[in-house]
Design a protein around this motif. Structure first.
Motif, mmCIF file in Angstrom:
data_model
loop_
_atom_site.group_PDB
_atom_site.id
_atom_site.type_symbol
_atom_site.label_atom_id
_atom_site.label_comp_id
_atom_site.label_asym_id
_atom_site.label_seq_id
_atom_site.Cartn_x
_atom_site.Cartn_y
_atom_site.Cartn_z
ATOM 1 N N SER A 87 -74.190 75.568 -105.866
ATOM 2 C CA SER A 87 -73.153 75.911 -106.835
ATOM 3 C C SER A 87 -73.780 76.130 -108.205
ATOM 4 C CB SER A 87 -72.130 74.774 -106.916
ATOM 5 O OG SER A 87 -71.265 74.955 -108.017
ATOM 6 N N THR A 88 -73.151 77.011 -108.999
ATOM 7 C CA THR A 88 -73.649 77.266 -110.356
ATOM 8 C C THR A 88 -73.047 76.316 -111.382
ATOM 9 O OG1 THR A 88 -71.927 78.935 -110.689
ATOM 10 C CG2 THR A 88 -74.067 79.703 -109.920
ATOM 11 N N LYS A 89 -72.134 75.434 -110.957
ATOM 12 C CA LYS A 89 -71.549 74.424 -111.839
ATOM 13 C C LYS A 89 -70.856 75.027 -113.057
ATOM 14 C CE LYS A 89 -73.588 70.543 -112.599
ATOM 15 N NZ LYS A 89 -72.642 69.661 -111.921
ATOM 16 N N LYS A 90 -70.311 76.226 -112.900
ATOM 17 C CA LYS A 90 -69.587 76.862 -113.999
ATOM 18 C C LYS A 90 -68.126 77.024 -113.615
ATOM 19 C CE LYS A 90 -73.593 79.643 -115.346
ATOM 20 N NZ LYS A 90 -74.117 81.022 -115.416
ATOM 21 N N PHE A 91 -67.261 77.096 -114.620
ATOM 22 C CA PHE A 91 -65.855 77.366 -114.363
ATOM 23 C C PHE A 91 -65.735 78.745 -113.726
ATOM 24 C CE2 PHE A 91 -61.678 79.009 -115.885
ATOM 25 C CZ PHE A 91 -60.882 78.124 -115.163
ATOM 26 N N LEU A 92 -65.103 78.810 -112.570
ATOM 27 C CA LEU A 92 -64.991 80.040 -111.788
ATOM 28 C C LEU A 92 -66.355 80.554 -111.321
ATOM 29 C CD1 LEU A 92 -62.241 82.014 -113.751
ATOM 30 C CD2 LEU A 92 -61.957 80.530 -111.769
ATOM 31 N N GLY A 93 -67.359 79.660 -111.300
ATOM 32 C CA GLY A 93 -68.682 80.056 -110.826
ATOM 33 C C GLY A 93 -68.736 80.126 -109.311
ATOM 34 N N SER A 94 -69.877 80.526 -108.780
ATOM 35 C CA SER A 94 -70.020 80.742 -107.345
ATOM 36 C C SER A 94 -70.466 79.483 -106.619
ATOM 37 C CB SER A 94 -71.038 81.851 -107.081
ATOM 38 O OG SER A 94 -70.640 83.040 -107.700
ATOM 39 N N THR A 95 -70.093 79.398 -105.365
ATOM 40 C CA THR A 95 -70.583 78.369 -104.451
ATOM 41 C C THR A 95 -70.870 79.046 -103.122
ATOM 42 O OG1 THR A 95 -69.286 76.611 -105.485
ATOM 43 C CG2 THR A 95 -70.063 76.214 -103.244
ATOM 44 N N ILE A 96 -72.068 78.832 -102.600
ATOM 45 C CA ILE A 96 -72.419 79.404 -101.300
ATOM 46 C C ILE A 96 -72.990 78.305 -100.410
ATOM 47 C CG2 ILE A 96 -72.902 81.694 -102.248
ATOM 48 C CD1 ILE A 96 -75.900 81.054 -101.940
ATOM 49 N N LYS A 97 -72.977 78.555 -99.119
ATOM 50 C CA LYS A 97 -73.575 77.632 -98.158
ATOM 51 C C LYS A 97 -74.725 78.350 -97.459
ATOM 52 C CE LYS A 97 -69.415 74.858 -97.399
ATOM 53 N NZ LYS A 97 -69.952 73.655 -98.053
ATOM 54 N N ILE A 98 -75.869 77.663 -97.373
ATOM 55 C CA ILE A 98 -77.071 78.248 -96.778
ATOM 56 C C ILE A 98 -77.503 77.383 -95.600
ATOM 57 C CG2 ILE A 98 -79.443 78.983 -97.201
ATOM 58 C CD1 ILE A 98 -78.782 78.920 -100.211
ATOM 59 N N SER A 99 -77.837 78.019 -94.505
ATOM 60 C CA SER A 99 -78.350 77.275 -93.358
ATOM 61 C C SER A 99 -79.771 77.735 -93.045
ATOM 62 C CB SER A 99 -77.451 77.480 -92.129
ATOM 63 O OG SER A 99 -77.402 78.842 -91.783
ATOM 64 N N VAL A 100 -80.573 76.834 -92.537
ATOM 65 C CA VAL A 100 -81.947 77.156 -92.153
ATOM 66 C C VAL A 100 -81.955 77.436 -90.654
ATOM 67 C CG1 VAL A 100 -84.313 76.307 -92.020
ATOM 68 C CG2 VAL A 100 -82.892 75.725 -93.988
ATOM 69 N N ILE A 101 -82.379 78.638 -90.291
ATOM 70 C CA ILE A 101 -82.356 79.072 -88.895
ATOM 71 C C ILE A 101 -83.782 79.175 -88.359
ATOM 72 C CG2 ILE A 101 -81.568 80.890 -87.322
ATOM 73 C CD1 ILE A 101 -79.546 81.680 -89.508
ATOM 74 N N GLU A 102 -83.944 78.770 -87.126
ATOM 75 C CA GLU A 102 -85.266 78.797 -86.503
ATOM 76 C C GLU A 102 -85.808 80.221 -86.433
ATOM 77 O OE1 GLU A 102 -87.505 76.835 -82.599
ATOM 78 O OE2 GLU A 102 -85.314 77.035 -82.644
ATOM 79 N N ASN A 103 -87.102 80.356 -86.774
ATOM 80 C CA ASN A 103 -87.820 81.647 -86.725
ATOM 81 C C ASN A 103 -87.299 82.675 -87.724
ATOM 82 O OD1 ASN A 103 -89.569 80.797 -84.640
ATOM 83 N ND2 ASN A 103 -88.017 81.304 -83.108
ATOM 84 N N ALA A 104 -86.548 82.236 -88.732
ATOM 85 C CA ALA A 104 -86.048 83.149 -89.765
ATOM 86 C C ALA A 104 -87.032 83.173 -90.944
ATOM 87 C CB ALA A 104 -84.674 82.709 -90.240
ATOM 88 N N PRO A 105 -87.017 84.243 -91.737
ATOM 89 C CA PRO A 105 -87.910 84.309 -92.909
ATOM 90 C C PRO A 105 -87.403 83.446 -94.055
ATOM 91 C CG PRO A 105 -86.518 86.243 -92.813
ATOM 92 C CD PRO A 105 -86.237 85.472 -91.557
ATOM 93 N N ALA A 106 -88.204 83.322 -95.101
ATOM 94 C CA ALA A 106 -87.794 82.582 -96.295
ATOM 95 C C ALA A 106 -86.569 83.243 -96.918
ATOM 96 C CB ALA A 106 -88.941 82.542 -97.305
ATOM 97 N N GLN A 107 -85.799 82.467 -97.684
ATOM 98 C CA GLN A 107 -84.585 82.992 -98.315
ATOM 99 C C GLN A 107 -84.736 82.928 -99.838
ATOM 100 O OE1 GLN A 107 -80.783 81.898 -96.159
ATOM 101 N NE2 GLN A 107 -82.108 80.316 -95.299
#
Length: 225
Positions: free
Chosen positions: A160-180
């Motif tokens: 989260s960006t901790k701002k009013f009306l800021g963004s929040t996303i969820k990230i998962s780590v997947i096997e054999n996937a590249p860096a994010q």
């Protein structure tokens, strides 16, 4: 007189912010249509050296600078790059200077570059500090800096960006996937067009970056450990 003074001031500012990107050396060329351009350590890969690019002058527009570098690199078929530090008169390696640096250009097979990674990179903006929360832990990123986090397979990370009306996303780590790669910024940035490197998804002030642009930012930004 006021108009003349204003003109001189504008020209001086433009000169200070001008940036030149040019091929300073061409050893050979490759015929390929690769859309990627990844950072490598030439000593650790079987990379074919093609030439060098010099960047002179400072700019806060990292996406525009990268686009110019990418275009020049593709003129000789490069799909990988490395930072080539300058040496001073006493043969000591000089620290990275965002207003004057050199890149080595290489061609490498895609198999060599597609190794999986569970690392997540979070980049600040080019001009302002940014605060983010990752699983309720706060991180303050100074301008032109980034933090790297080793992910755990299967775990979900809430960012989260901790701002009013800021963004929040969820990230998962997947096997054999590249860096994010993610950039935290309040500046509105256009997504890249299909097939071009740069920003490939956007969620308010959290933007996902493709690996090519992410690798470039890792080189020109300072890691905040």
């Amino acid at each position: 007189m006021k108009n003349i003074a204003l003109f001189v001031f504008v020209m001086a500012v433009a000169f200070m912010n001008a940036q030149n990107v040019y091929l300073s050396k061409v050893e050979k060329t490759k015929e390929n249509k690769d859309k990627y351009f990844y950072k490598i350590d030439p000593a650790k890969f079987e990379a074919e050296y093609l030439g060098e690019i010099d960047v002179q002058g400072y700019s806060n527009d990292d996406a525009a600078v990268f686009a110019s570098i990418f275009k020049k690199a593709k003129e000789i078929g490069a799909n990988a790059f490395s930072y080539k530090p300058f040496e001073s008169v006493d043969e000591k390696t000089q620290p990275f200077n965002p207003a004057n640096y050199r890149l080595g250009l290489y061609y490498i097979t895609k198999d060599e570059l597609s190794k999986p990674s569970d690392v997540m990179y979070f980049f600040s903006s080019s001009s302002k500090p940014q605060t983010i929360s990752i699983n309720k832990k706060d991180y303050v990123l100074p301008p032109r800096s980034f933090t790297a986090m080793q992910g755990t397979l299967g775990e979900i990370y809430t960012v989260s960006t901790k701002k009013f009306l800021g963004s929040t996303i969820k990230i998962s780590v997947i096997e054999n996937a590249p860096a994010q790669y993610f950039r935290i910024s309040s500046v509105k940035v256009k997504s890249n067009t299909y097939g071009e490197p740069g920003i490939n998804l956007k969620s308010g002030d959290i933007m996902g970056l493709d690996k090519s642009f992410g690798d470039f930012l890792r080189m020109i930004y300072t890691e905040n450990k």
